[in-house]
Write a protein that holds these residues in place. Structure first.
Motif, PDB file in Angstrom:
ATOM      1  N   GLY D 204      40.894   8.424   6.189  1.00 13.51           N
ATOM      2  CA  GLY D 204      40.557   9.216   5.117  1.00 13.51           C
ATOM      3  C   GLY D 204      39.510   8.309   4.752  1.00 13.51           C
ATOM      4  N   GLY D 221      39.828  14.039   4.340  1.00 14.90           N
ATOM      5  CA  GLY D 221      40.691  13.132   5.249  1.00 14.90           C
ATOM      6  C   GLY D 221      41.022  13.978   6.671  1.00 14.90           C
ATOM      7  N   TYR D 331      47.840   7.301   6.683  1.00 14.48           N
ATOM      8  CA  TYR D 331      46.683   6.874   5.586  1.00 14.48           C
ATOM      9  C   TYR D 331      46.822   5.398   5.081  1.00 14.48           C
TER      10      TYR D 331
END
Lengths: 343, 343, 343, 343
Positions: D204, D221, D331
């Motif tokens: 992201g 993202g 992430y």
């Protein structure tokens, strides 16, 4: 075999395009001489293009024994006379379109050309040498579209030239919208259909620049052409295109349809932003037909070297001019005009 | 207020589209009755559409006191008479295009309609109710294209109907290509320009099916229209489109160009395979104008409920039919035809 | 200043493209010599390209005092050694990508290049010289897309080479899909973002040709790249594209998105036929990047004449190769790979 | 059989879309009751939608013996509990996505659903009911793309919601970009491939709104998904699309590629103006998926009437939520995450 030595007459916007191609981009030729009445243009030819000789007088250049060929990119009204002189001096000749503005004068020029069959004569209908148009022509010849029934051609100049056109509209003699803008499209209709035009009806409207009415010029026009075998031609011409240079051709056949530059995409880029999904557009003819100009000149040089006449000849010039004259007459008289009435 | 009760006459291909919309997709109405001379169609109406009553005789249905409105989807030649009867029996009327085939008969029908100003009359130019056309119309009204100079309309039917058309071409009376196919496009030119047609020239060519020459029918045709304010209309009509149902409209204005369905994209899908980059295409009018048919019927019902006349009226029917007749006459006589000569 | 005299090594498919450009399409240079171990290729160079000298031995050509520059289009495994020899013999060098297959060897080659700063060295990332990519780069530099967040690159070869690839997959050493196909895309991500790759994850799947599993080759692969500033790179590479040669690049920025060759349009032609609305496609890299190859070579020659180093240097070669190696390693180990682990 | 009586909970933006469809556009059902804690929304339901009953308390509505079905369009965190209560009160249930935010809670809810097999349960993955997606799915099922190797999905919200999102980013619990935006795309990858996700890597970047870093939210993202059979999934999600609502899906197979909404065309209109060639774009999900919402609700009603479970079930909800959680975790930890680790 040595390089073909070429002398060019006319170094305006289009003249510079051709001169640059002859000097740098077309094999087997040399831009040997340039002729112009504008001193700065001759300076340009010497410094930027490296020509050996410059002339202020066409009659002198045309007699230069070093020259194999003459490239004519002068104002339309001079083409006929310059073609004749070059031919009579034994030169191969490339002339920009139109071949001329007056039917009788063109016919006289054709007689001179016909009297020198060993010399190459080529007319600058460069669209025939554009890769996209050649791709389309090949599909037609292979029968992939079946028999053609409709050919639609748009030729609309960018609006950024509009102010200047309006300003000089009275003074210049453009020959009218159809001679000025549709001549390439008329040639394309003839080329794709292998048919001659029989009858036309042309219309026009000045909307953004109504003052053009006063000088007999047109902002936007349309014409419908009846070909000898009933195939239908549709032309739209204009000078007020806000998205750039819109040249589009459509072929409708019994087996399929084909469009060349349905929208005038400048390149392969697509942008998505606050305006939507945007394809940038071609902005002018040197950009759109950049490679076509190179290709046609290469063909001219090859024809000289291979001693064969090119696909675009003087009769193509005569016929397209006659159709443009017929369209102009039809617009002015608001009547159907038969080509047999154009002398 | 209760639902509007509608009786439909005609349950052919388009009739079934309308009937389905009235029965299931348009709010505030009820498909109460159906009339047809085909027993199977009445069965269909009862079983599939749930109508309360069926009629074999139009004169009877039109007198049914339960009905608020009559929906006419019968053969074109019957529209005028059926409109008159429905009007005279106090019903609101929706009629499919064309309003009629004969100018005098249409004018007589208009007089009847005018005599019943409290009843709604609407003509089925559904394209005006298509979201894409409405988006375009709004842009024109807001001036985003400037003043219109050219309107180009293509209406080409899929070639899969060609064999059948050729077979029955002699027997049926289509009214000719322009009445049959261009009538929507003629209406669109009038709608977008707010101008009437002044003069037309129409051409045609039979190439794949030359036998159509013998029965006076056309495979492909084109017409150019001169509008009262000099705006130019260009029509191409045909019955032989191999890629599906090609309805395309272009507006050229002094500030920009706009095309509706430049290519007849079926959906948002793009396929890349051995054929190249492929967009699938709309195959027929019920697919392309599916939602427009719903929208126009909803508008008809809303007009009844809100006691206001819709945007498409009998005069639109008269004018478009006159232009179609002029085109047909122009094609047959190969001459310009002035609308003032169509009586 | 006289023409730059160039000697080329390698006259395979791509070698012939470069040789033809050097001989005919790039100004200010002369294709003076060619080196190949294939006698027929040397014959071709003499007859078709008009080279003055031919060599069967690279070590000899590289010492020819007539030559200003060496053009390396040999198998990838030979690039490093040939670059070094040419540099050490005082020649300017153009090398096709990749600069090499082994990091240590590339670093040694870079040292040699760095030791001769007065000689030009250029690497063949020709996409940077394609007009569409330059148009995009300019938009990025002008900030029209805002800050880039995602760069997506597809490079998929036409499936017509698949049979042959599968046959020789075991024997050849392609370096794997990412080194072979994605190297240009890796360079593009670095070029557009001005960032280095930090970490990668690469996946692959053999579906049509599962036998490739046995020889460790891939039909289709994908990789995600994390750049130093968190910008995301997405690569798809493949060898099995049925619609031609699919090279597509997308830039997503904070102000807009841009795609180059969203679909691989061959030209400006649109065809409508029984398949739908069809855009023909580019079929291979010489077609798609025809002009880019000319442009990059013209830049190489201009750099020599103007004594300046080009925008694509040896470090670009090193970095892109390292990323390709990281992708291959990631695919083989199914783990994230940090670029700092590639030595 | 009489109309299905439906009670809706939630009348926010999406709730109003569903309520309008239930009230006016879906046959065989009646929007009988509405539940909301916002008085104005209940007023709206009575006046504009004509509901018979309104409730401020879900527990009461769910016990209304008149109701056949409950339609849940409440905040995501309430779905599980509301589904369970409706099921336990014998109602058919439609729930908007996601089925829930917590794996254990979803599994408990699935147990309740499984305990009432005679009641219909449907989850709102409406894209599966969009005509374009169904067209694509059919092509995949017919094998026209061969075996899928890559599925790429973009889901990017219009930037006009960005200011508001940034303002409330800390307070709201969106579940993160992947749960909030990619959940539909995750479902699509599973639907098109018939495979479950095995491993993910998600990245992201906050560029225009770097302050989102502080609250752990993302502007843009990307994630790569490894499916059980090695098929590759690529997701891009975002909240900052300047050209509108960009939902695009690509399928790459061994025989061809297919894209749904390659660019988010709003309609069939193309405009050419000073910006270039412009396709207007979809602006938001109610516009883009207007008909898909109607279709999915019609399917829900049909399932009730025909006593069959729909194609989208609770397990689709569980799996897609698990993948979204895995992406978020990946992430946050910048590591590969295996789905087997999501409990």
């Amino acid at each position: 075999m040595s390089n073909i030595k070429v002398g060019i007459i006319g170094l305006g916007r289009l003249g510079k395009v051709h001169a640059g191609n002859l000097a740098f981009r077309v094999p087997n030729c040399e831009l040997y001489a340039a002729c112009s009445m504008v001193e700065a243009e001759l300076e340009y030819a010497k410094k930027e293009l490296g020509v050996t000789k410059t002339y202020a007088n066409y009659d002198e250049m045309v007699k230069d024994p070093e020259l194999d060929a003459i490239f004519i990119v002068s104002p339309s009204g001079l083409h006929c006379e310059q073609i004749q002189k070059a031919m009579e001096n034994g030169k191969h000749v490339f002339s920009e379109k139109p071949i001329g503005l007056d039917v009788a004068e063109i016919e006289k020029t054709m007689a001179v050309i016909d009297a020198h069959p060993e010399q190459i004569f080529m007319l600058g209908f460069m669209r025939r040498y554009d890769a996209d148009y050649q791709y389309a022509k090949e599909m037609v010849e292979k029968g992939e579209l079946g028999e053609l029934t409709v050919v639609r051609c748009y030729g609309i100049d960018p609006s950024d030239g509009m102010e200047s056109f309006v300003k000089f509209a009275g003074a210049s003699n453009s020959g009218g919208l159809f001679a000025d803008m549709s001549i390439h499209d008329i040639d394309l209709v003839r080329w794709f259909t292998n048919q001659e035009v029989k009858k036309v009806w042309a219309l026009g409207k000045n909307a953004a620049y109504k003052q053009l009415d006063e000088v007999g010029e047109l902002e936007t026009g349309a014409a419908m052409l009846q070909m000898a075998d009933k195939t239908m031609g549709i032309l739209v011409a204009g000078r007020n295109c806000h998205h750039g240079y819109h040249v589009e051709t459509e072929l409708i056949g019994t087996k399929g349809m084909l469009r060349i530059a349905q929208v005038p995409e400048k390149n392969l880029v697509t942008i998505m932003n606050e305006h939507g999904v945007v394809r940038p557009t071609s902005q002018n003819f040197p950009e759109r037909f950049s490679q076509a100009f190179v290709n046609e000149t290469a063909e001219f040089i090859n024809c000289i070297k291979e001693k064969r006449q090119p696909g675009v000849n003087a009769n193509d010039g005569l016929q397209s001019t006659k159709v443009a004259i017929a369209c102009q007459k039809s617009y002015e008289e608001d009547e159907l005009v038969s080509l047999s009435d154009i002398k």
